[in-house]
Design a protein around this motif. Structure first.
Motif, PDB file in Angstrom:
ATOM      1  N   GLN A   1       0.841  -1.188   0.000  1.00 32.84           N
ATOM      2  CA  GLN A   1       0.000   0.000   0.000  1.00 32.84           C
ATOM      3  C   GLN A   1       0.879   1.242   0.000  1.00 32.84           C
ATOM      4  OE1 GLN A   1      -2.784   0.740   3.362  1.00 32.84           O
ATOM      5  NE2 GLN A   1      -4.367   0.133   1.910  1.00 32.84           N
ATOM      6  N   ASP A   2       0.440   2.274  -0.716  1.00 30.65           N
ATOM      7  CA  ASP A   2       1.101   3.578  -0.700  1.00 30.65           C
ATOM      8  C   ASP A   2       0.143   4.606  -0.102  1.00 30.65           C
ATOM      9  OD1 ASP A   2       3.235   2.369  -1.898  1.00 30.65           O
ATOM     10  OD2 ASP A   2       3.271   3.655  -3.672  1.00 30.65           O
ATOM     11  N   CYS A   3       0.677   5.766   0.186  1.00 31.56           N
ATOM     12  CA  CYS A   3      -0.106   6.834   0.799  1.00 31.56           C
ATOM     13  C   CYS A   3       0.082   8.109  -0.017  1.00 31.56           C
ATOM     14  CB  CYS A   3       0.352   7.048   2.236  1.00 31.56           C
ATOM     15  SG  CYS A   3      -0.453   8.410   3.070  1.00 31.56           S
ATOM     16  N   LEU A   4      -1.015   8.727  -0.422  1.00 29.79           N
ATOM     17  CA  LEU A   4      -0.975   9.991  -1.149  1.00 29.79           C
ATOM     18  C   LEU A   4      -1.427  11.113  -0.219  1.00 29.79           C
ATOM     19  CD1 LEU A   4      -0.541  11.330  -3.967  1.00 29.79           C
ATOM     20  CD2 LEU A   4      -3.009  11.071  -4.331  1.00 29.79           C
ATOM     21  N   LEU A   5      -0.568  12.116  -0.039  1.00 32.66           N
ATOM     22  CA  LEU A   5      -0.902  13.308   0.744  1.00 32.66           C
ATOM     23  C   LEU A   5      -1.299  14.417  -0.226  1.00 32.66           C
ATOM     24  CD1 LEU A   5       2.117  13.293   3.226  1.00 32.66           C
ATOM     25  CD2 LEU A   5      -0.187  12.428   3.645  1.00 32.66           C
TER      26      LEU A   5
ATOM     27  N   ALA B   1       0.443  17.615  -4.196  1.00 29.80           N
ATOM     28  CA  ALA B   1       0.306  16.240  -3.714  1.00 29.80           C
ATOM     29  C   ALA B   1       1.652  15.529  -3.786  1.00 29.80           C
ATOM     30  CB  ALA B   1      -0.735  15.480  -4.545  1.00 29.80           C
ATOM     31  N   GLY B   2       1.810  14.533  -2.939  1.00 26.61           N
ATOM     32  CA  GLY B   2       3.023  13.712  -2.921  1.00 26.61           C
ATOM     33  C   GLY B   2       2.729  12.389  -2.244  1.00 26.61           C
ATOM     34  N   SER B   3       3.542  11.384  -2.517  1.00 25.03           N
ATOM     35  CA  SER B   3       3.239  10.049  -1.988  1.00 25.03           C
ATOM     36  C   SER B   3       4.464   9.398  -1.368  1.00 25.03           C
ATOM     37  CB  SER B   3       2.704   9.147  -3.099  1.00 25.03           C
ATOM     38  OG  SER B   3       3.723   8.865  -4.041  1.00 25.03           O
ATOM     39  N   PHE B   4       4.205   8.354  -0.569  1.00 23.71           N
ATOM     40  CA  PHE B   4       5.280   7.520  -0.036  1.00 23.71           C
ATOM     41  C   PHE B   4       4.741   6.115   0.187  1.00 23.71           C
ATOM     42  CE2 PHE B   4       3.190   9.542   3.563  1.00 23.71           C
ATOM     43  CZ  PHE B   4       3.003   8.502   4.461  1.00 23.71           C
ATOM     44  N   ALA B   5       5.658   5.151   0.201  1.00 25.53           N
ATOM     45  CA  ALA B   5       5.291   3.754   0.443  1.00 25.53           C
ATOM     46  C   ALA B   5       5.217   3.496   1.941  1.00 25.53           C
ATOM     47  CB  ALA B   5       6.316   2.828  -0.199  1.00 25.53           C
ATOM     48  N   LEU B   6       4.355   2.575   2.348  1.00 15.97           N
ATOM     49  CA  LEU B   6       4.212   2.229   3.754  1.00 15.97           C
ATOM     50  C   LEU B   6       5.129   1.072   4.100  1.00 15.97           C
ATOM     51  CD1 LEU B   6       0.331   2.416   4.237  1.00 15.97           C
ATOM     52  CD2 LEU B   6       2.031   4.238   4.258  1.00 15.97           C
ATOM     53  N   THR B   7       5.934   1.263   5.130  1.00 17.00           N
ATOM     54  CA  THR B   7       6.915   0.255   5.541  1.00 17.00           C
ATOM     55  C   THR B   7       6.909   0.123   7.052  1.00 17.00           C
ATOM     56  OG1 THR B   7       8.323   0.913   3.683  1.00 17.00           O
ATOM     57  CG2 THR B   7       9.336  -0.454   5.387  1.00 17.00           C
ATOM     58  N   ARG B   8       7.005  -1.110   7.528  1.00 18.15           N
ATOM     59  CA  ARG B   8       7.176  -1.346   8.967  1.00 18.15           C
ATOM     60  C   ARG B   8       8.607  -1.809   9.216  1.00 18.15           C
ATOM     61  NH1 ARG B   8       3.895  -4.993  13.452  1.00 18.15           N
ATOM     62  NH2 ARG B   8       5.724  -5.557  14.671  1.00 18.15           N
TER      63      ARG B   8
END
Length: 393
Positions: free
Chosen positions: A185-189, A264-271
């Motif tokens: 999943q990615d996140c778009l702000l 807008a900008g995005s990043f990948a979700l990482t644990r």
């Protein structure tokens, strides 16, 4: 020339700068190493995309560090309510009045927090900084670490704080491993102007592809958070501002109203989670120790909890004339933070996986749980106090 310090902090972002101020207040000689130039802020400038929901506990820490006074003079936006739901009519709603507070927290740009902290430690003569330079190499020499920078400067200290982010160079130098994975999943702000007047609520609705959230900002502005598959986020990023605004209006709850996209900008979700938080005088804080699914916006607040715990154990060691860089002292910090961070990571994963599954029995159960949480005042208050970092007693 090799300059001796009590503590070297690698990373001058929010968490590293907070450590610097706190340690400087204890009277220790601190050197902060930051690879990037400091951000700038001008009144009425556009919002930066990197915005955090700062909890009351984090505000209290920033006040203790005499930084909040600078931050609030720049730009903050209080929020007083919080709502989470999947199906309309099945929601959990919190309001600050339930805890006898005037707000639940503040939406603040990361750059503003960082600048406020740097303004605070600029008042401390025993805190020095090296900007726009990187660690070239580090060597353990007796009780000290020697840090060699790309600009030719050299520093020695018995304690090195790794506040250099998720891909921490100092964590690798310390030989500390991590466990973790990429979420699919990615996140778009998305920063937007809103048709509706400024709201003092932050809300989040769950969808099969991921949640969509609203973070209120000053005036008729907001930051929208859209979680989805990497393919979908890539597709959204390629849209014009007008077409992205249309996609938002079609996909977000109707309560949002019409919007105009600013950026807008995005990043990948990482644990990620470090297998230990210290080794041979290097100690990890913030993203160097843990990264978390940002569902509840707890990443920065967990970093500030790290800072508070580390300052507590170092202050106690200094007062008792102990070696504050010893394993005995740093072990206390790890004991205070590792389990709590793991608990929050696991809770966010439970939400992530629980709301992603579309099996009807599970869907019914999780929406019933939201309604139950809404009706249970004690459960609501305890959950909210934990998220805000407020004592239960």
């Amino acid at each position: 020339m090799n300059t001796q310090r009590d503590v070297i902090i690698v990373g001058g972002g929010m968490v590293g700068a907070a450590c610097a101020v706190g340690l400087g207040q204890l009277g220790l000689n601190v050197q902060v190493i930051e690879s990037a130039p400091l951000p700038t802020f001008q009144e009425n400038s556009p919002y930066d995309l990197r915005i955090s929901a700062i909890s009351l506990a984090s505000v209290q820490l920033l006040q203790q560090l005499q930084s909040w006074q600078y931050i609030e003079k720049m730009r903050i936006c209080p929020y007083r309510a919080l709502e989470t739901w999947e199906i309309d009519g099945f929601s959990t709603y919190f309001h600050c009045e339930e805890l006898d507070h005037s707000e639940l927290g503040y939406m603040v740009e990361n750059n503003v927090i960082q600048l406020g902290l740097w303004q605070a430690f600029a008042q401390l003569e025993n805190v020095q900084s090296s900007l726009q330079t990187k660690v070239e190499r580090a060597e353990k020499c007796g009780e000290n670490w020697q840090i060699f920078l790309t600009n030719g400067e050299q520093y020695s200290a018995p304690l090195v704080i790794a506040a250099d982010g998720a891909n921490s160079q100092l964590r690798q130098i310390a030989g500390i491993g991590v466990t973790g994975w990429q979420y699919r999943q990615d996140c778009l702000l998305i920063l937007v102007d809103t048709e509706l007047p400024q709201q003092d609520i932050t809300w989040q609705q769950f969808f099969p592809s991921g949640p969509r959230a609203f973070l209120p900002l000053e005036g008729q502005q907001a930051c929208l958070v859209w979680y989805d598959s990497p393919e979908k986020i890539t597709q959204l990023k390629q849209l014009s501002k007008e077409k992205l605004a249309h996609a938002i209006e079609q996909s977000f709850p109707a309560r949002l109203g019409r919007v105009k996209v600013q950026q807008a900008g995005s990043f990948a979700l990482t644990r990620r989670h470090a297998q230990q938080y210290y080794h041979q005088g290097i100690v990890l804080v913030g993203d160097a120790a843990h990264t978390i699914n940002p569902l509840a916006g707890q990443g920065v607040n967990l970093g500030f909890k790290d800072v508070k715990a580390l300052l507590q154990v170092i202050e106690s060691a200094v007062q008792n004339q102990q070696d504050f860089a010893s394993d005995d002292v740093l072990k206390k910090y790890q004991a205070l933070r590792q389990k709590d961070n793991l608990l929050m990571q696991s809770a966010m994963d439970l939400f992530y996986k629980g709301f992603k599954t579309q099996l009807l029995p599970l869907k019914i159960a999780r929406n019933a749980a939201l309604v139950l949480a809404q009706k249970s005042n004690l459960l609501k208050k305890q959950a909210l106090k934990y998220a805000l970092g407020i004592s239960f007693y």
